[in-house]
Design an enzyme around this catalytic site. Structure first.
Site, PDB file in Angstrom:
ATOM      1  N   ASP A 322       0.838  -1.253   0.050  1.00  0.00           N
ATOM      2  CA  ASP A 322      -0.014   0.066  -0.012  1.00  0.00           C
ATOM      3  C   ASP A 322       0.746   1.347  -0.041  1.00  0.00           C
ATOM      4  O   ASP A 322       2.175   1.225   0.129  1.00  0.00           O
ATOM      5  CB  ASP A 322      -0.917   0.136   1.232  1.00  0.00           C
ATOM      6  CG  ASP A 322      -1.924   1.015   1.219  1.00  0.00           C
ATOM      7  OD1 ASP A 322      -2.250   1.567   0.214  1.00  0.00           O
ATOM      8  OD2 ASP A 322      -2.914   0.880   2.078  1.00  0.00           O
ATOM      9  N   GLU A 518      -9.671   7.652   5.382  1.00  0.00           N
ATOM     10  CA  GLU A 518      -8.611   7.017   6.164  1.00  0.00           C
ATOM     11  C   GLU A 518      -8.532   7.560   7.537  1.00  0.00           C
ATOM     12  O   GLU A 518      -9.336   8.110   8.211  1.00  0.00           O
ATOM     13  CB  GLU A 518      -7.327   7.086   5.545  1.00  0.00           C
ATOM     14  CG  GLU A 518      -7.448   6.607   4.103  1.00  0.00           C
ATOM     15  CD  GLU A 518      -6.291   6.376   3.408  1.00  0.00           C
ATOM     16  OE1 GLU A 518      -5.286   5.977   3.899  1.00  0.00           O
ATOM     17  OE2 GLU A 518      -6.269   6.094   2.090  1.00  0.00           O
TER      18      GLU A 518
HETATM   19  C1  BGC Z   1      -4.922   3.564   0.841  1.00  0.00           C
HETATM   20  C2  BGC Z   1      -5.517   2.389  -0.157  1.00  0.00           C
HETATM   21  C3  BGC Z   1      -5.517   2.813  -1.565  1.00  0.00           C
HETATM   22  C4  BGC Z   1      -4.132   3.469  -2.087  1.00  0.00           C
HETATM   23  C5  BGC Z   1      -3.862   3.835  -3.413  1.00  0.00           C
HETATM   24  C6  BGC Z   1      -3.862   4.313   0.240  1.00  0.00           C
HETATM   25  O1  BGC Z   1      -3.667   5.279   0.913  1.00  0.00           O
HETATM   26  O2  BGC Z   1      -4.706   2.776   2.040  1.00  0.00           O
HETATM   27  O3  BGC Z   1      -6.535   1.555   0.120  1.00  0.00           O
HETATM   28  O4  BGC Z   1      -5.543   1.721  -2.484  1.00  0.00           O
HETATM   29  O5  BGC Z   1      -3.793   4.554  -0.886  1.00  0.00           O
HETATM   30  O6  BGC Z   1      -4.638   5.216  -3.412  1.00  0.00           O
END
Ligand code: BGC
Length: 628
Positions: A322, A518
Site C-alpha cells: 500500500d 482514512e
Molecule cells: C490506501 C489504499 C489505496 C491506496 C492508493 C492508500 O492510502 O490505503 O486503500 O488503494 O492509497 O490510492
C-alpha cells in the site's frame, strides 16, 4: 643475444602498455555510454505469440530481461511523481496509479482516457514493449471521474446483503473504469471493522466475515466479468478493522495504520475466508495493509504474505504494497526494501522515488541480500497477470463515453441505494410516508449535499463537502421529485422555517458526517454535529412527526437523542443517486436493508467484540442484522 633479449622485452612491455590502454579506454567508453545496447527481441519471440500458454510466455520474456528491467516492473508510481513520461520507458516501470485526487487537468472522462493512453504508449515504446498497469481506487464506482456513477460506499452495499446486486455493481464499475482506459481497480475491500471510531469503516461491507466473504466474491466476479481487461486488488491484507485505539504508527491518526489484535485464531476463522473466496473468484492482486501484526508492519511479514497467502491459500497473482507502506518498515529505505521484497511483496507502491528504489534493489541483489530467484518470482507473477489479461495482445480499451454515468448504471445505483437503507426505528408506522401527508419540511446538513452523500474517494481523496457533483441527485431533490405538486415541500438546512408555528405533517431531517478518508476520519466520539442536532430540534418544533435520516460512513452514537425521534433510517453514503432514498421513504420500494455491523449504544462499548457485544459485555443499541 643480450641485445635481442632486451629488444623482445621492451616490445612486450610496449604491447602490455597498449593493451592496458585499450582496456582502460573500453571501460571509459562503457561508463560514458552506459550499458551495452540491448537488442529488441525478434517479432517471432515466443512471448509475443498470443497462442502460446501464459507460463511459457512469461518464462521467455523473463529470460530476455535485464535486472534493471525486472526491477522496473516491480515499481508502482503515483502518476504525479513521474518526472518525465520518458522515465516510464527508461525505468521500464510496471505500473502507475492515480492516488486519490491525482487526476488529469479537468478530470473529464476524455481527459482520463487520453492521459492513461499516453502512459500506455510510453510503456510500449521500449525494447520489450511490456504493457503498463494503471490503478485507481474505484471503490464506489469510478468516483474520481466527473460524470461517473457514484454507487453507495461498501458499507451500504453490505446492508443490502445482495450478491446478485453486488455482482452487477462490480460489473458496472469495471465498465466505467475500462471506458477511461484504466485496467486495475483497488477493490474490493475485505476489511472487517469492529470499531466505529475508525475512519475507514464505510469502505468495508461490514464486520461479519461470512457477509464479507459472500459479497467480496460476488463483487470480484462482477468486476472481472467484462470484456475489457480488469485487474482486481483485494485489500487490505490482513486484519484491517481489528486495530486497537491509540495504536497507530502515524502520529496524525488514532487507529488507522494501527496494531491488529486478533492474532492467529482470528486470522483463520475470520480474516482469511473473504480472501479465499475472492481469490477463487479470480482476483489477480492483493494489497497488503499499513497495519502492524505482532509489532511488525505486514509488508515485512513473510509468514503472512509468503507462507499463508501464497503458500496455504495458493495465491498465484501478485502482492502489492500500500501507499508508501514499504518505507513504513523501520530501518531506513534500503533495509525496508530488502525486508519487504524478501517477505513476498512483488510490486511496491512506492509511490514516489523510483530512481532510489531501482538503485536500492539493484544493490540488494548484487550484494546477495535479495536472491535473484525472488526477483524472478515477483516479476513472473506481475507478467503472468499482464499476459493473462491480454494486455500484450490487444490495444488498450478505447474511450467509451456513453458507458460513463449511463442511465442503466444510474438506475442500478438507485436500486442499490434503496436496498441499502436500514430502518432502525419506526414509531406508529410513520414510514412509509402516508399518501395523506400534504406538507413536508426538510432540514439537515446532508439534505441538499451530494458531497456528503458521496463521501470521500469522490474526485478528491477526502471528498468535497457541498452540492457540486454534476449529474447527481441530492436526497432533497429526490424527495421533491417524488412528492410532486400535490405535496408542499419546504427546505431549510438549519431548520429555520417561516410560519413554524403552523406545523407541517412531517419533518425529514437528513443529517450526518462531512466526508473524510482514512485516518483523517478517526473520531473518538462519532456523533452528530451540534448544527444538525439543532436543525432536528427546530424541525421537531415545526412538524407533527420527525423522521431522521443519517448519512454517514458508520453508525453514530445517538442513544440520548433517539427517544425524541419518530423514525430513524441509516442511509450510509448513498452516492450520486439520492432519489433512491425517496423511493423507500415514500413506499415505492420496500425497506429491506439490514445492519451489516452492530450499532453501538455508547462509546465505552468500543471496540465491539467479534460476537457483536460491547467490550464491557453490554448489548448494542441495535444488533448486527437488525432492520425493520
Ligand atoms: C490506501 C489504499 C489505496 C491506496 C492508493 C492508500 O492510502 O490505503 O486503500 O488503494 O492509497 O490510492
Amino acid at each position: 643475444m643480450q641485445r635481442w633479449h632486451s629488444l623482445v622485452y621492451s616490445r612486450v612491455l610496449w604491447l602490455m602498455f597498449f593493451l592496458t590502454l585499450i582496456g582502460v579506454l573500453l571501460v571509459l567508453m562503457l561508463i560514458v555510454k552506459g550499458e551495452p545496447e540491448l537488442v529488441s527481441p525478434p517479432a517471432n519471440a515466443p512471448y509475443k505469440n498470443a497462442a502460446l500458454p501464459v507460463d511459457l510466455r512469461v518464462e521467455d520474456l523473463l529470460s530476455r530481461m535485464t535486472l534493471k528491467e525486472k526491477i522496473g516492473q516491480m515499481a508502482l508510481i503515483e502518476k504525479n511523481s513521474v518526472k518525465d513520461n520518458e522515465d516510464i520507458a527508461t525505468y521500464g516501470l510496471g505500473g502507475l496509479l492515480s492516488g486519490s485526487g491525482a487526476k488529469p487537468a479537468d478530470t473529464s472522462p476524455e481527459d482520463w482516457h487520453s492521459m492513461v493512453s499516453e502512459y500506455y504508449d510510453a510503456a510500449r515504446a521500449t525494447r520489450l514493449s511490456i504493457p503498463l498497469l494503471y490503478g485507481s481506487d474505484a471503490i464506489h464506482g469510478h468516483g474520481h471521474v466527473l460524470g461517473a456513477t457514484v454507487f453507495p460506499h461498501a458499507i451500504g452495499l453490505g446492508a443490502t446483503g445482495d450478491e446478485v446486486l453486488m455482482e452487477a455493481v462490480g460489473r458496472a464499475t469495471a465498465k466505467e473504469v475500462a471506458a477511461t482506459g484504466i485496467n486495475w481497480n483497488y477493490a474490493p475491500n475485505l476489511d472487517l471493522p469492529r470499531d466505529i471510531r475508525w475512519g475507514r469503516v464505510y469502505e468495508a461491507f461490514g464486520d461479519d466475515s461470512q457477509l464479507v466473504t459472500r459479497l467480496g466474491a460476488a463483487y470480484t466476479r462482477g468486476l472481472l466479468s467484462g470484456e475489457q481487461p480488469m485487474v482486481a486488488s483485494l485489500k487490505h491484507f490482513v486484519g484491517l478493522g481489528d486495530m486497537a485505539w491509540n495504536s497507530s504508527t502515524n502520529k496524525n491518526f488514532k487507529i488507522d495504520q494501527g496494531a491488529t489484535t486478533g492474532g492467529e485464531a482470528q486470522l483463520r476463522s475470520t480474516y482469511l475466508p473473504p480472501y479465499k473466496a475472492a481469490i477463487a473468484a479470480g482476483a489477480q492482486s492483493v494489497m497488503v495493509g499499513l497495519n502492524t501484526w505482532d509489532g511488525t508492519k505486514i509488508a515485512a511479514n513473510k509468514y503472512l504474505i509468503t507462507d499463508v497467502l501464497k503458500g496455504e491459500l495458493g495465491f498465484k497473482g501478485f502482492v502489492v504494497s500500500d501507499w508508501y507502506g514499504v518505507y513504513e518498515i523501520p530501518g531506513g529505505d534500503f533495509v525496508a526494501t530488502v525486508k519487504a521484497v524478501n517477505a513476498g511483496v512483488d510490486m511496491v507502491m512506492l509511490p514516489f522515488a523510483y530512481e532510489a528504489f531501482v538503485r536500492d534493489l539493484t544493490w540488494a541483489v548484487r550484494l546477495g541480500l535479495v536472491p535473484e530467484a525472488r526477483i524472478d518470482d515477483a516479476v513472473s507473477r506481475i507478467l503472468r497477470v499482464k499476459f493473462a489479461e491480454g494486455l500484450f495482445d490487444r490495444e488498450p480499451a478505447t474511450f467509451a463515453p456513453e458507458v460513463i454515468g449511463s442511465k442503466e448504471h444510474r438506475a442500478l445505483a438507485r436500486e442499490a441505494v434503496a436496498k441499502s437503507l436500514v430502518v432502525l426505528k419506526n414509531e406508529g408506522n410513520v414510514l412509509p410516508i402516508n399518501p395523506t401527508v400534504r406538507s413536508i419540511r426538510v432540514a439537515g446538513s446532508a439534505a441538499d449535499n451530494v458531497g456528503m452523500q458521496s463521501g470521500a474517494w469522490t474526485v478528491e481523496w477526502q471528498g468535497i463537502d457541498g452540492s457540486w457533483l454534476p449529474q447527481s441527485t441530492s436526497i432533497l431533490a429526490g424527495i421533491k421529485a417524488r412528492a410532486g405538486s400535490g405535496v408542499a415541500v419546504e427546505y431549510d438546512g438549519a431548520g429555520n422555517f417561516k410560519n413554524s408555528a403552523q406545523k407541517a405533517a412531517l419533518g425529514i431531517a437528513v443529517v450526518g458526517e462531512t466526508p473524510y478518508a482514512e485516518g483523517w476520519g478517526d473520531r473518538e466520539y462519532p456523533i452528530l454535529s451540534d448544527a444538525d442536532l439543532a436543525a432536528i430540534a427546530r424541525l421537531k418544533e415545526s412538524s407533527e412527526r420527525v423522521v431522521v435520516v443519517i448519512v454517514s460512513g458508520r453508525p453514530l452514537l445517538v442513544t440520548g437523542e433517539l427517544p425524541k425521534w419518530d423514525a430513524l433510517v441509516a442511509a450510509w453514503l448513498p452516492g450520486s443517486e439520492g432519489a433512491g432514498v425517496a423511493d423507500v421513504l415514500f413506499g415505492d420500494k420496500k425497506f429491506t436493508g439490514r445492519l451489516p455491523l452492530p450499532w453501538p449504544a455508547y462509546a465505552e462499548q468500543l471496540p465491539v467484540t467479534r460476537e457483536g457485544e460491547g467490550s464491557d459485555g453490554s448489548t448494542m443499541l441495535f444488533p448486527r442484522g437488525f432492520g425493520l
